[in-house]
Design a protein around this motif. Structure first.
Motif, PDB file in Angstrom:
ATOM      1  N   ARG A   1      -4.809 -27.374   7.942  1.00 11.70           N
ATOM      2  CA  ARG A   1      -4.759 -26.251   8.876  1.00 11.70           C
ATOM      3  C   ARG A   1      -3.761 -25.215   8.374  1.00 11.70           C
ATOM      4  O   ARG A   1      -2.970 -25.481   7.486  1.00 11.70           O
ATOM      5  CB  ARG A   1      -4.357 -26.723  10.263  1.00 11.70           C
ATOM      6  CG  ARG A   1      -2.985 -27.360  10.292  1.00 11.70           C
ATOM      7  CD  ARG A   1      -2.597 -27.885  11.672  1.00 11.70           C
ATOM      8  NE  ARG A   1      -1.450 -28.749  11.597  1.00 11.70           N
ATOM      9  CZ  ARG A   1      -0.209 -28.368  11.279  1.00 11.70           C
ATOM     10  NH1 ARG A   1       0.032 -27.112  11.026  1.00 11.70           N
ATOM     11  NH2 ARG A   1       0.779 -29.233  11.216  1.00 11.70           N
ATOM     12  N   LEU A   2      -3.818 -24.046   8.997  1.00 11.30           N
ATOM     13  CA  LEU A   2      -2.866 -22.992   8.673  1.00 11.30           C
ATOM     14  C   LEU A   2      -1.591 -23.193   9.479  1.00 11.30           C
ATOM     15  O   LEU A   2      -1.629 -23.668  10.611  1.00 11.30           O
ATOM     16  CB  LEU A   2      -3.466 -21.622   9.001  1.00 11.30           C
ATOM     17  CG  LEU A   2      -4.736 -21.256   8.242  1.00 11.30           C
ATOM     18  CD1 LEU A   2      -5.255 -19.902   8.709  1.00 11.30           C
ATOM     19  CD2 LEU A   2      -4.493 -21.248   6.744  1.00 11.30           C
ATOM     20  N   THR A   3      -0.473 -22.831   8.895  1.00 11.91           N
ATOM     21  CA  THR A   3       0.795 -22.907   9.622  1.00 11.91           C
ATOM     22  C   THR A   3       0.835 -21.800  10.673  1.00 11.91           C
ATOM     23  O   THR A   3       0.076 -20.820  10.587  1.00 11.91           O
ATOM     24  CB  THR A   3       1.984 -22.728   8.663  1.00 11.91           C
ATOM     25  OG1 THR A   3       1.926 -21.409   8.114  1.00 11.91           O
ATOM     26  CG2 THR A   3       1.988 -23.780   7.566  1.00 11.91           C
ATOM     27  N   PRO A   4       1.712 -21.905  11.656  1.00  8.82           N
ATOM     28  CA  PRO A   4       1.831 -20.827  12.652  1.00  8.82           C
ATOM     29  C   PRO A   4       2.138 -19.469  12.011  1.00  8.82           C
ATOM     30  O   PRO A   4       1.609 -18.445  12.435  1.00  8.82           O
ATOM     31  CB  PRO A   4       2.977 -21.294  13.555  1.00  8.82           C
ATOM     32  CG  PRO A   4       2.946 -22.791  13.448  1.00  8.82           C
ATOM     33  CD  PRO A   4       2.539 -23.066  12.014  1.00  8.82           C
ATOM     34  N   ASP A   5       2.988 -19.448  10.983  1.00  2.00           N
ATOM     35  CA  ASP A   5       3.308 -18.190  10.307  1.00  2.00           C
ATOM     36  C   ASP A   5       2.059 -17.574   9.684  1.00  2.00           C
ATOM     37  O   ASP A   5       1.804 -16.375   9.830  1.00  2.00           O
ATOM     38  CB  ASP A   5       4.361 -18.410   9.219  1.00  2.00           C
ATOM     39  CG  ASP A   5       5.693 -18.867   9.779  1.00  2.00           C
ATOM     40  OD1 ASP A   5       5.979 -18.585  10.956  1.00  2.00           O
ATOM     41  OD2 ASP A   5       6.441 -19.523   9.040  1.00  2.00           O
ATOM     42  N   THR A   6       1.299 -18.389   8.972  1.00  7.53           N
ATOM     43  CA  THR A   6       0.090 -17.884   8.327  1.00  7.53           C
ATOM     44  C   THR A   6      -0.928 -17.444   9.373  1.00  7.53           C
ATOM     45  O   THR A   6      -1.580 -16.408   9.210  1.00  7.53           O
ATOM     46  CB  THR A   6      -0.511 -18.953   7.390  1.00  7.53           C
ATOM     47  OG1 THR A   6       0.474 -19.293   6.408  1.00  7.53           O
ATOM     48  CG2 THR A   6      -1.762 -18.451   6.698  1.00  7.53           C
TER      49      THR A   6
END
Length: 177
Positions: A19-24
């Motif tokens: 999954r994508l990180t919150p920042d990304t």
């Protein structure tokens, strides 16, 4: 309304295995918003495989497409492990003469723009509204950013000198990670 830029270059903010990180995720959302508002004609996602078997650049592109950006308006690269590599490895997807935004968080905007200018693809900065996380995490991120400048400047200079001397193949891209 102003004339839209040709492309928004969305820099990845790290990755997780699936999954994508919150920042990304915040950065992708900002890029999608630029597209929806007619501020850019297309998106270019750039983030490499920090975890074996992942392609965060592809995950970023898929997230933008799920958010309504046509697949024909999204490109991605998935090998970069640093902001310098984001800029260098994205060059084939960023033709000379295009107008660009670089999309990232406020703390990272100047380094993102500087890296793209170094790679010959200058861009104006468009940032997300904030940095995600707790105050402690935000402080760590800012300290990391300061350290990244201290490392990136010598690496970029060394790579540029090696390239100018025709030794680009001797100076492997991994030294920019």
């Amino acid at each position: 309304m102003t004339t839209p830029r040709d492309v928004a270059i969305v820099l990845g903010g790290g990755s997780a295995p699936d999954r994508l990180t919150p920042d990304t995720t915040m950065r992708v959302a900002a890029g999608v918003e630029l597209y929806r508002n007619g501020r850019v004609n297309r998106l270019h996602m750039t983030c490499g495989n920090t975890h074996p078997g992942t392609r965060p650049g592809r995950l970023m592109a898929e997230a933008a497409i799920r958010a309504g950006v046509p697949p024909t308006a999204v490109t991605w690269e998935g090998q970069s492990l640093s902001t310098l590599q984001n800029a260098l490895f994205s060059r084939p997807d960023l033709p000379r003469g295009e107008t660009r935004f670089v999309v990232t968080e406020p703390f990272h905007g100047l380094r993102g723009a500087a890296s793209l200018a170094w790679a010959g693809r200058p861009a104006a900065v468009c940032t997300t509204s904030e940095t995600s996380g707790t105050p402690t995490r935000k402080a760590k991120v800012l300290l990391r950013e300061v350290a990244a400048w201290a490392v990136n400047i010598p690496r970029a200079i060394a790579f540029s000198i090696a390239s100018a001397l025709g030794l680009g193949g001797v100076f492997p891209d991994i030294l920019l990670a």
